[in-house]
Each structure stands twice: as structure tokens, then as C-alpha cells.
Motif scaffolding. Sequence first.
Motif, PDB file in Angstrom:
ATOM      1  N   TYR A  61       6.329  -7.278   1.421  1.00  0.00           N
ATOM      2  CA  TYR A  61       5.221  -8.217   1.591  1.00  0.00           C
ATOM      3  C   TYR A  61       5.553  -9.259   2.654  1.00  0.00           C
ATOM      4  CZ  TYR A  61       3.801  -6.258  -2.878  1.00  0.00           C
ATOM      5  OH  TYR A  61       3.440  -5.391  -3.878  1.00  0.00           O
ATOM      6  N   ALA A  62       4.529  -9.711   3.345  1.00  0.00           N
ATOM      7  CA  ALA A  62       4.696 -10.845   4.243  1.00  0.00           C
ATOM      8  C   ALA A  62       4.973 -12.094   3.405  1.00  0.00           C
ATOM      9  CB  ALA A  62       3.434 -11.038   5.068  1.00  0.00           C
ATOM     10  N   ASP A  63       5.760 -13.007   3.948  1.00  0.00           N
ATOM     11  CA  ASP A  63       6.082 -14.229   3.214  1.00  0.00           C
ATOM     12  C   ASP A  63       4.832 -15.004   2.819  1.00  0.00           C
ATOM     13  OD1 ASP A  63       9.184 -15.102   4.983  1.00  0.00           O
ATOM     14  OD2 ASP A  63       8.775 -13.714   3.330  1.00  0.00           O
ATOM     15  N   SER A  64       3.799 -14.931   3.658  1.00  0.00           N
ATOM     16  CA  SER A  64       2.586 -15.713   3.423  1.00  0.00           C
ATOM     17  C   SER A  64       1.811 -15.257   2.186  1.00  0.00           C
ATOM     18  CB  SER A  64       1.673 -15.636   4.645  1.00  0.00           C
ATOM     19  OG  SER A  64       1.352 -14.290   4.939  1.00  0.00           O
ATOM     20  N   VAL A  65       2.089 -14.046   1.700  1.00  0.00           N
ATOM     21  CA  VAL A  65       1.356 -13.537   0.534  1.00  0.00           C
ATOM     22  C   VAL A  65       2.274 -13.185  -0.637  1.00  0.00           C
ATOM     23  CG1 VAL A  65      -0.479 -12.640   2.016  1.00  0.00           C
ATOM     24  CG2 VAL A  65       1.383 -11.114   1.261  1.00  0.00           C
ATOM     25  N   LYS A  66       3.575 -13.253  -0.414  1.00  0.00           N
ATOM     26  CA  LYS A  66       4.520 -12.842  -1.447  1.00  0.00           C
ATOM     27  C   LYS A  66       4.321 -13.646  -2.723  1.00  0.00           C
ATOM     28  CE  LYS A  66       8.401 -11.759   0.355  1.00  0.00           C
ATOM     29  NZ  LYS A  66       9.743 -11.842   0.986  1.00  0.00           N
ATOM     30  N   GLY A  67       4.267 -12.939  -3.847  1.00  0.00           N
ATOM     31  CA  GLY A  67       4.055 -13.578  -5.137  1.00  0.00           C
ATOM     32  C   GLY A  67       2.594 -13.695  -5.515  1.00  0.00           C
ATOM     33  N   ARG A  68       1.710 -13.486  -4.571  1.00  0.00           N
ATOM     34  CA  ARG A  68       0.258 -13.595  -4.837  1.00  0.00           C
ATOM     35  C   ARG A  68      -0.454 -12.251  -4.684  1.00  0.00           C
ATOM     36  NH1 ARG A  68      -2.895 -16.349  -1.537  1.00  0.00           N
ATOM     37  NH2 ARG A  68      -1.586 -16.135   0.325  1.00  0.00           N
ATOM     38  N   VAL A  69       0.218 -11.313  -4.058  1.00  0.00           N
ATOM     39  CA  VAL A  69      -0.404 -10.049  -3.702  1.00  0.00           C
ATOM     40  C   VAL A  69       0.451  -8.882  -4.202  1.00  0.00           C
ATOM     41  CG1 VAL A  69      -0.769  -8.574  -1.672  1.00  0.00           C
ATOM     42  CG2 VAL A  69      -1.712 -10.863  -1.711  1.00  0.00           C
ATOM     43  N   THR A  70      -0.211  -7.822  -4.658  1.00  0.00           N
ATOM     44  CA  THR A  70       0.507  -6.618  -5.088  1.00  0.00           C
ATOM     45  C   THR A  70      -0.143  -5.392  -4.454  1.00  0.00           C
ATOM     46  OG1 THR A  70       1.045  -7.627  -7.225  1.00  0.00           O
ATOM     47  CG2 THR A  70       1.273  -5.235  -7.044  1.00  0.00           C
ATOM     48  N   ILE A  71       0.677  -4.594  -3.786  1.00  0.00           N
ATOM     49  CA  ILE A  71       0.201  -3.335  -3.224  1.00  0.00           C
ATOM     50  C   ILE A  71       0.573  -2.213  -4.184  1.00  0.00           C
ATOM     51  CG2 ILE A  71       2.305  -2.984  -1.862  1.00  0.00           C
ATOM     52  CD1 ILE A  71       0.572  -1.656   0.306  1.00  0.00           C
ATOM     53  N   SER A  72      -0.342  -1.293  -4.385  1.00  0.00           N
ATOM     54  CA  SER A  72      -0.071  -0.169  -5.272  1.00  0.00           C
ATOM     55  C   SER A  72      -0.902   1.021  -4.814  1.00  0.00           C
ATOM     56  CB  SER A  72      -0.394  -0.509  -6.725  1.00  0.00           C
ATOM     57  OG  SER A  72      -1.779  -0.799  -6.861  1.00  0.00           O
ATOM     58  N   SER A  73      -0.587   2.180  -5.362  1.00  0.00           N
ATOM     59  CA  SER A  73      -1.346   3.375  -4.985  1.00  0.00           C
ATOM     60  C   SER A  73      -1.483   4.303  -6.169  1.00  0.00           C
ATOM     61  CB  SER A  73      -0.664   4.083  -3.816  1.00  0.00           C
ATOM     62  OG  SER A  73       0.652   4.469  -4.161  1.00  0.00           O
ATOM     63  N   ASP A  74      -2.530   5.097  -6.132  1.00  0.00           N
ATOM     64  CA  ASP A  74      -2.768   6.148  -7.113  1.00  0.00           C
ATOM     65  C   ASP A  74      -2.839   7.441  -6.307  1.00  0.00           C
ATOM     66  OD1 ASP A  74      -3.772   8.029  -8.897  1.00  0.00           O
ATOM     67  OD2 ASP A  74      -5.036   6.580  -9.923  1.00  0.00           O
ATOM     68  N   ASN A  75      -1.744   8.152  -6.242  1.00  0.00           N
ATOM     69  CA  ASN A  75      -1.702   9.355  -5.412  1.00  0.00           C
ATOM     70  C   ASN A  75      -2.644  10.444  -5.912  1.00  0.00           C
ATOM     71  OD1 ASN A  75       0.106   8.077  -3.756  1.00  0.00           O
ATOM     72  ND2 ASN A  75       1.886   9.312  -4.327  1.00  0.00           N
ATOM     73  N   ALA A  76      -2.916  10.441  -7.211  1.00  0.00           N
ATOM     74  CA  ALA A  76      -3.842  11.434  -7.755  1.00  0.00           C
ATOM     75  C   ALA A  76      -5.265  11.199  -7.234  1.00  0.00           C
ATOM     76  CB  ALA A  76      -3.829  11.398  -9.271  1.00  0.00           C
ATOM     77  N   LYS A  77      -5.571   9.939  -6.941  1.00  0.00           N
ATOM     78  CA  LYS A  77      -6.894   9.590  -6.430  1.00  0.00           C
ATOM     79  C   LYS A  77      -6.888   9.343  -4.919  1.00  0.00           C
ATOM     80  CE  LYS A  77      -8.566   7.441 -10.708  1.00  0.00           C
ATOM     81  NZ  LYS A  77      -9.115   6.204 -11.322  1.00  0.00           N
ATOM     82  N   ASN A  78      -5.719   9.519  -4.283  1.00  0.00           N
ATOM     83  CA  ASN A  78      -5.603   9.262  -2.838  1.00  0.00           C
ATOM     84  C   ASN A  78      -6.130   7.871  -2.488  1.00  0.00           C
ATOM     85  OD1 ASN A  78      -4.539  11.788  -2.501  1.00  0.00           O
ATOM     86  ND2 ASN A  78      -6.340  12.680  -1.535  1.00  0.00           N
ATOM     87  N   THR A  79      -5.759   6.890  -3.280  1.00  0.00           N
ATOM     88  CA  THR A  79      -6.290   5.547  -3.112  1.00  0.00           C
ATOM     89  C   THR A  79      -5.175   4.505  -3.118  1.00  0.00           C
ATOM     90  OG1 THR A  79      -8.373   6.182  -4.148  1.00  0.00           O
ATOM     91  CG2 THR A  79      -7.905   3.827  -4.003  1.00  0.00           C
ATOM     92  N   LEU A  80      -5.285   3.582  -2.188  1.00  0.00           N
ATOM     93  CA  LEU A  80      -4.356   2.452  -2.056  1.00  0.00           C
ATOM     94  C   LEU A  80      -5.083   1.195  -2.515  1.00  0.00           C
ATOM     95  CD1 LEU A  80      -1.569   1.517  -0.715  1.00  0.00           C
ATOM     96  CD2 LEU A  80      -2.986   0.934   1.273  1.00  0.00           C
ATOM     97  N   TYR A  81      -4.347   0.294  -3.133  1.00  0.00           N
ATOM     98  CA  TYR A  81      -4.951  -0.947  -3.628  1.00  0.00           C
ATOM     99  C   TYR A  81      -4.196  -2.162  -3.089  1.00  0.00           C
ATOM    100  CZ  TYR A  81      -6.936   2.332  -7.000  1.00  0.00           C
ATOM    101  OH  TYR A  81      -7.579   3.396  -7.581  1.00  0.00           O
ATOM    102  N   LEU A  82      -4.900  -3.282  -3.055  1.00  0.00           N
ATOM    103  CA  LEU A  82      -4.267  -4.563  -2.779  1.00  0.00           C
ATOM    104  C   LEU A  82      -4.875  -5.568  -3.750  1.00  0.00           C
ATOM    105  CD1 LEU A  82      -2.188  -5.846  -0.806  1.00  0.00           C
ATOM    106  CD2 LEU A  82      -4.158  -6.795   0.426  1.00  0.00           C
TER     107      LEU A  82
END
Lengths: 107, 118
Positions: free
Chosen positions: B60-81
Motif C-alpha cells: 500500500y501507498a503510505d497515504s492510504v496504509k491502514g485505511r485501505v484493503t486490497i483483495s481479490s476473488d479469483n473465482a469471480k475474477n474480481t479485484l476489490y478496494l
Amino acid sequence: EIVLTQSPATLSLSPGDGATLSCRASQSISSFLAWYQQKPGQAPRLLIYDASKRATGIPARFSGSGSGTDFTLTISSLEPEDFAVYYCHHRSSWPFTFGQGTKLEIK
Amino acid sequence: EVQVVASGGGLVQPGGSLRLSCAASGFTFSSHWMHWVRQAPGKGLVWVARSSPDGSSTNYADSVKGRVTISSDNAKNTLYLEMNSLRVEDTAVYYCASLDYASGWAAWGQGTLVTVSS
């Protein structure tokens, strides 16, 4: 964080001219540099990666060179569709960063 | 056809939360690093976060660290923020991208606008 400094900020040229855009890194990034083109309202488009490799579908008039801290994007003969903002970007270490951009405008 | 479609942006008050989605198709989603990059109105591009192909490694960039989470669902081919504690300065178009510079692969979505304002 590695800082990328692009020059010039704005470049005013005419179709058919050649263009040279520069990007300087605050420390060595080997060849881990890419160039992107962005037009208003559009996502960035990858032009060059690993300093000198053209991405798929990119015309041969676009070329990249450099290594270490100094890099150049050259457009050999400008087409009307080339007028846009160009960003350099490194992937040498996290955080990845972009330069501030060079606006290539029609003279 | 390769497609990357971002969604979920909108108007949110300072301190609020939002979840962005990025649906990918036409390529093997789980083979590439996935990224979020943002661009404030009239400004340059800023890397926000990235996730390894299997989701086991994130940055994560320092400007968003602790406030933002990136994740993915490979079964759905979908990325989240997932974005929390949003600030006015988080206002930007958020792009998702699938990148593999070893092969020159790059697929960018069209972006989704997040506006943080009271």
C-alpha cells in the motif's frame, strides 16, 4: 521513495516533428521504467516497458532508451493522435511511482 | 476480448467508507499482479495498492496504509478496494490494472470516480 522528474513539463510541437521526453530517477532503477500515454478522460496506455521494449500494438515511431537514472522517450514523427500527456513510471521497488507528466501539445 | 471494468465509486462524506470492484474478463485473472492507481482531478497518477496473483502479498501507498484493503476473488475474477476513513484528499478517479511487465502485459480499466465531500 524513488522520485521521477520529467522534463519538460510542456512540449509544443507540430505534427511531423520529432519529440524527446526525459525522465530522471532520484536513484538507480536499472531498466525498470515504463512510459504511459494518457488522453483526457481515458485510462493510461502502456507504450514502453523495461526502458526500451514496445508494448503490443505500439507503433514503431515510439522508442525508449536509458538505464540507471536517465531515460528518454522519443517519438520520431508526431501524428495528430500523439498529442497527450506522457508519464514515466518505475517498478524498481515499492512504492511504485510516476513522474509528474509531460504534456505534449500542438504548436 | 480483454476487459477490465471498475465500479463502486460515488459521493461519500469524510470519514465514510466505500468498496470499489474491478471485474476482469478475457484473460487469466489469477496469473498477474493487480493494482489500483488513482488520479485526483487535474493531477497526475499515483499508485495506491497492489496484490500478488494469489493474493498472498499486498502493498500500500503510505497515504492510504491502514485505511485501505486490497483483495481479490479469483473465482469471480474480481479485484476489490475497501476504503475506510475517507478524506477529502482521497477524491480521485480510481483505476484498476492487471500488469505483468516481464511480458509487457497491461490491461487497464476505465476508472471509477470517488468524491469525498460533505
